[in-house]
Design an enzyme around this catalytic site. Sequence first.
Site, PDB file in Angstrom:
ATOM      1  N   ASP A   1      44.470  38.823  90.680  1.00  0.00           N
ATOM      2  CA  ASP A   1      44.665  40.109  90.925  1.00  0.00           C
ATOM      3  C   ASP A   1      44.114  40.807  92.111  1.00  0.00           C
ATOM      4  O   ASP A   1      44.488  41.939  92.486  1.00  0.00           O
ATOM      5  CB  ASP A   1      43.627  40.754  89.572  1.00  0.00           C
ATOM      6  CG  ASP A   1      44.527  41.584  88.615  1.00  0.00           C
ATOM      7  OD1 ASP A   1      45.714  41.669  88.793  1.00  0.00           O
ATOM      8  OD2 ASP A   1      43.841  42.181  87.756  1.00  0.00           O
TER       9      ASP A   1
ATOM     10  N   HIS B   1      47.490  52.773  88.002  1.00  0.00           N
ATOM     11  CA  HIS B   1      47.906  51.786  87.015  1.00  0.00           C
ATOM     12  C   HIS B   1      46.877  52.447  85.756  1.00  0.00           C
ATOM     13  O   HIS B   1      45.734  52.135  85.958  1.00  0.00           O
ATOM     14  CB  HIS B   1      47.315  50.629  87.343  1.00  0.00           C
ATOM     15  CG  HIS B   1      47.431  49.501  86.233  1.00  0.00           C
ATOM     16  ND1 HIS B   1      48.438  48.571  86.355  1.00  0.00           N
ATOM     17  CD2 HIS B   1      46.698  49.578  85.189  1.00  0.00           C
ATOM     18  CE1 HIS B   1      48.152  47.996  84.960  1.00  0.00           C
ATOM     19  NE2 HIS B   1      47.216  48.279  84.592  1.00  0.00           N
TER      20      HIS B   1
ATOM     21  N   GLY C   1      45.613  52.182  82.095  1.00  0.00           N
ATOM     22  CA  GLY C   1      45.918  51.577  80.894  1.00  0.00           C
ATOM     23  C   GLY C   1      44.249  51.407  80.223  1.00  0.00           C
ATOM     24  O   GLY C   1      43.680  52.157  80.442  1.00  0.00           O
TER      25      GLY C   1
ATOM     26  N   GLY D   1      50.067  55.480  81.993  1.00  0.00           N
ATOM     27  CA  GLY D   1      50.686  56.194  83.088  1.00  0.00           C
ATOM     28  C   GLY D   1      52.221  56.074  82.827  1.00  0.00           C
ATOM     29  O   GLY D   1      53.060  56.865  83.113  1.00  0.00           O
ATOM     30  N   GLU D   2      52.769  55.158  81.919  1.00  0.00           N
ATOM     31  CA  GLU D   2      54.036  54.879  81.527  1.00  0.00           C
ATOM     32  C   GLU D   2      54.519  55.933  80.619  1.00  0.00           C
ATOM     33  O   GLU D   2      55.747  56.597  80.381  1.00  0.00           O
ATOM     34  CB  GLU D   2      54.691  53.715  81.404  1.00  0.00           C
ATOM     35  CG  GLU D   2      54.405  52.613  82.562  1.00  0.00           C
ATOM     36  CD  GLU D   2      54.481  51.266  81.958  1.00  0.00           C
ATOM     37  OE1 GLU D   2      54.936  50.753  81.109  1.00  0.00           O
ATOM     38  OE2 GLU D   2      53.944  50.534  82.868  1.00  0.00           O
TER      39      GLU D   2
ATOM     40  N   GLU E   1      53.630  42.764  85.092  1.00  0.00           N
ATOM     41  CA  GLU E   1      52.614  41.702  85.778  1.00  0.00           C
ATOM     42  C   GLU E   1      53.342  40.124  85.405  1.00  0.00           C
ATOM     43  O   GLU E   1      53.017  39.302  86.183  1.00  0.00           O
ATOM     44  CB  GLU E   1      51.024  41.694  85.268  1.00  0.00           C
ATOM     45  CG  GLU E   1      50.458  42.958  85.512  1.00  0.00           C
ATOM     46  CD  GLU E   1      49.265  43.403  84.777  1.00  0.00           C
ATOM     47  OE1 GLU E   1      49.352  43.163  83.497  1.00  0.00           O
ATOM     48  OE2 GLU E   1      48.144  43.772  85.026  1.00  0.00           O
TER      49      GLU E   1
HETATM   50  N1  LIG Z   1      52.093  57.711  74.522  1.00  0.00           N
HETATM   51  C1  LIG Z   1      51.043  57.381  75.054  1.00  0.00           C
HETATM   52  N2  LIG Z   1      49.942  58.218  75.315  1.00  0.00           N
HETATM   53  C2  LIG Z   1      48.730  57.800  75.573  1.00  0.00           C
HETATM   54  N3  LIG Z   1      48.195  56.776  75.761  1.00  0.00           N
HETATM   55  C3  LIG Z   1      49.216  55.755  75.348  1.00  0.00           C
HETATM   56  C4  LIG Z   1      50.381  56.144  74.993  1.00  0.00           C
HETATM   57  N4  LIG Z   1      51.132  54.599  74.997  1.00  0.00           N
HETATM   58  C5  LIG Z   1      50.094  53.612  75.411  1.00  0.00           C
HETATM   59  N5  LIG Z   1      49.068  54.396  75.485  1.00  0.00           N
HETATM   60  C6  LIG Z   1      47.623  53.763  76.056  1.00  0.00           C
HETATM   61  O1  LIG Z   1      47.980  52.807  76.770  1.00  0.00           O
HETATM   62  C7  LIG Z   1      46.701  51.792  76.676  1.00  0.00           C
HETATM   63  C8  LIG Z   1      47.285  50.402  76.865  1.00  0.00           C
HETATM   64  O2  LIG Z   1      47.608  50.314  78.139  1.00  0.00           O
HETATM   65  P1  LIG Z   1      48.304  48.917  78.822  1.00  0.00           P
HETATM   66  O3  LIG Z   1      48.416  48.932  80.275  1.00  0.00           O
HETATM   67  O4  LIG Z   1      49.291  48.236  77.899  1.00  0.00           O
HETATM   68  O5  LIG Z   1      47.199  47.973  78.423  1.00  0.00           O
HETATM   69  P2  LIG Z   1      46.221  46.835  79.155  1.00  0.00           P
HETATM   70  O6  LIG Z   1      45.193  47.287  80.097  1.00  0.00           O
HETATM   71  O7  LIG Z   1      45.593  46.008  78.022  1.00  0.00           O
HETATM   72  O8  LIG Z   1      47.226  45.849  79.666  1.00  0.00           O
HETATM   73  C9  LIG Z   1      46.080  52.195  75.408  1.00  0.00           C
HETATM   74  O9  LIG Z   1      44.794  52.841  75.717  1.00  0.00           O
HETATM   75  C10 LIG Z   1      47.107  53.182  74.834  1.00  0.00           C
HETATM   76  O10 LIG Z   1      46.422  53.958  74.025  1.00  0.00           O
HETATM   77  C1  LIG Z   2      41.291  44.308  86.155  1.00  0.00           C
HETATM   78  C2  LIG Z   2      41.343  45.024  84.778  1.00  0.00           C
HETATM   79  O1  LIG Z   2      40.970  46.009  84.650  1.00  0.00           O
HETATM   80  O2  LIG Z   2      42.384  44.321  84.024  1.00  0.00           O
HETATM   81  P1  LIG Z   2      42.909  44.952  82.496  1.00  0.00           P
HETATM   82  O3  LIG Z   2      43.469  46.330  82.606  1.00  0.00           O
HETATM   83  O4  LIG Z   2      43.588  44.015  82.004  1.00  0.00           O
HETATM   84  O5  LIG Z   2      41.660  45.249  81.571  1.00  0.00           O
HETATM   85 MG   LIG Z   3      46.275  45.757  81.918  1.00  0.00          MG
END
Ligand SMILES: Nc1ncnc2c1ncn2[C@@H]1O[C@H](COP(=O)(O)OP(=O)(O)O)[C@@H](O)[C@H]1O
Ligand SMILES: CC(=O)OP(=O)(O)O
Ligand SMILES: [Mg+2]
Length: 408
Positions: free
Chosen positions: A152, A210, A212, A333-334, A382
């Site tokens: 990463d 990014h 998540g 974000g998406e 990814e």
């Molecule tokens: N429509 C939405 N509104 C707000 N948050 C969302 C939505 N859809 C997914 N999420 C959030 O996105 C997060 C997961 O992101 P993701 O990038 O898939 O996870 P990871 O970091 O494990 O790869 C979770 O916290 C989920 O609640």
């Molecule tokens: C680097 C990192 O935070 O990864 P993840 O979003 O998968 O927890």
């Molecule tokens: Mg992730």
Amino acid sequence: MNGSGSVESFILVINSGSSSLKFALYHSLNMHRQWSGQITGIATPHGLMELTDSHQRVHLCDEAIYRNQEDAALAIISWISNNHKFCEIAGIGYRIVQGGKYHRKPELITDALLSELAELIYLAPDHLPDELRLIRKFREEFPKTPHFACFDTFFHQDMPEHIKNYPLPEKFRNQGLVRYGFHGLSYEYVLQKLDKECSGIHQKKMIIAHLGIGSSMTSVSDCKGFDTTMGISPLGGMMMSTRSGDLDPGAILFILKNNDITVEELEVILSRQSGLKAISGIADLQEIIKYAGEDAKSKLALDMFCYQAVKSIGALAAGMGGLDMLIFTGGIGEHSSLIREQICTGLAFMGIRLDRSLNHQSNRIISHRDSGVNVRIIPTNEEWMIASHTKNLLQTQNLSCRKSQKKL
Ligand SMILES: Nc1ncnc2c1ncn2[C@@H]1O[C@H](COP(=O)(O)OP(=O)(O)O)[C@@H](O)[C@H]1O
Ligand SMILES: CC(=O)OP(=O)(O)O
Ligand SMILES: [Mg+2]
């Protein structure tokens, strides 16, 4: 076997994040994704394995208990051996969050590399242990297949010196205490995708957010990572689901001086008991949004997250001397128009203006035509990036094999 009777060859991708295990099978020749899947709820009573085919059709949505990542790995291995008996796995690529000073470029996994990575667990304790366990399991099952580590941190390797360093004594910098940055595979993918849909990206000043479970942002200038919010570990930068993000170093000293806790306990507090969860009691932003109307703590968590995002974008843009494009990616974000709207409203002073309806539809471009900054959504992948690095390494390996055969 395919229609012509030859053995089909695949690249298997294993992407172990902090909250899920994602995997995918790509055809080694044309890089088409044949299958993708994820296992969530590992170590909870609500384990779930989902599988999607190349036409985005869901084929499997099986509830099961996965006690740990090894159980999840075994489920993937058994699915491969039941469904792809006559196929060849040409290579397996893994996402590795942190490889320290010496490992950034994608590389072949050896016993020596695994031992070195085991020494770096303290830099990414929520990621590396599972990543290493998975590699060991898959190496046991596929002993003749080459396995590759994709870091990463690779994307951020060209960060300028004045950004990369912490203002700390040289002794620590020599030990590897510098800013590495993470989510690099996601940023690399997003940039490649953007290059296909938009011309002249080399001239553009961009920020990719990014967002998540783990969230970070990076500024990109001349198509290279310039600065990023995370530092030496994925704990830094913005607040996240359960991670604190950046803190005044005095806050760490405060906790240690006022509480009888070990460093390991502090690690758990900062990585699993902080962030959104510490403020609202809920780690999942989607849930928090549901309650924010009536629950003050959820509203506070939401506002803190968006404020920190605004502040990070402002700082990254200032560092780069401007901003042409802002790109949202990652689960939040998406998919969350509300979060994107709240963040962009806070950036109106920079000329950022969203088109509400395009944002609501999660369109590819969501900025208003009068916006001073182009705002986009690019879903990250990814797994594709890992497969692409794996394919390149397989090719160079074959080339070097052929060269050494020639010499003989
Ligand atoms: N429509 C939405 N509104 C707000 N948050 C969302 C939505 N859809 C997914 N999420 C959030 O996105 C997060 C997961 O992101 P993701 O990038 O898939 O996870 P990871 O970091 O494990 O790869 C979770 O916290 C989920 O609640
Ligand atoms: C680097 C990192 O935070 O990864 P993840 O979003 O998968 O927890
Ligand atoms: Mg992730």
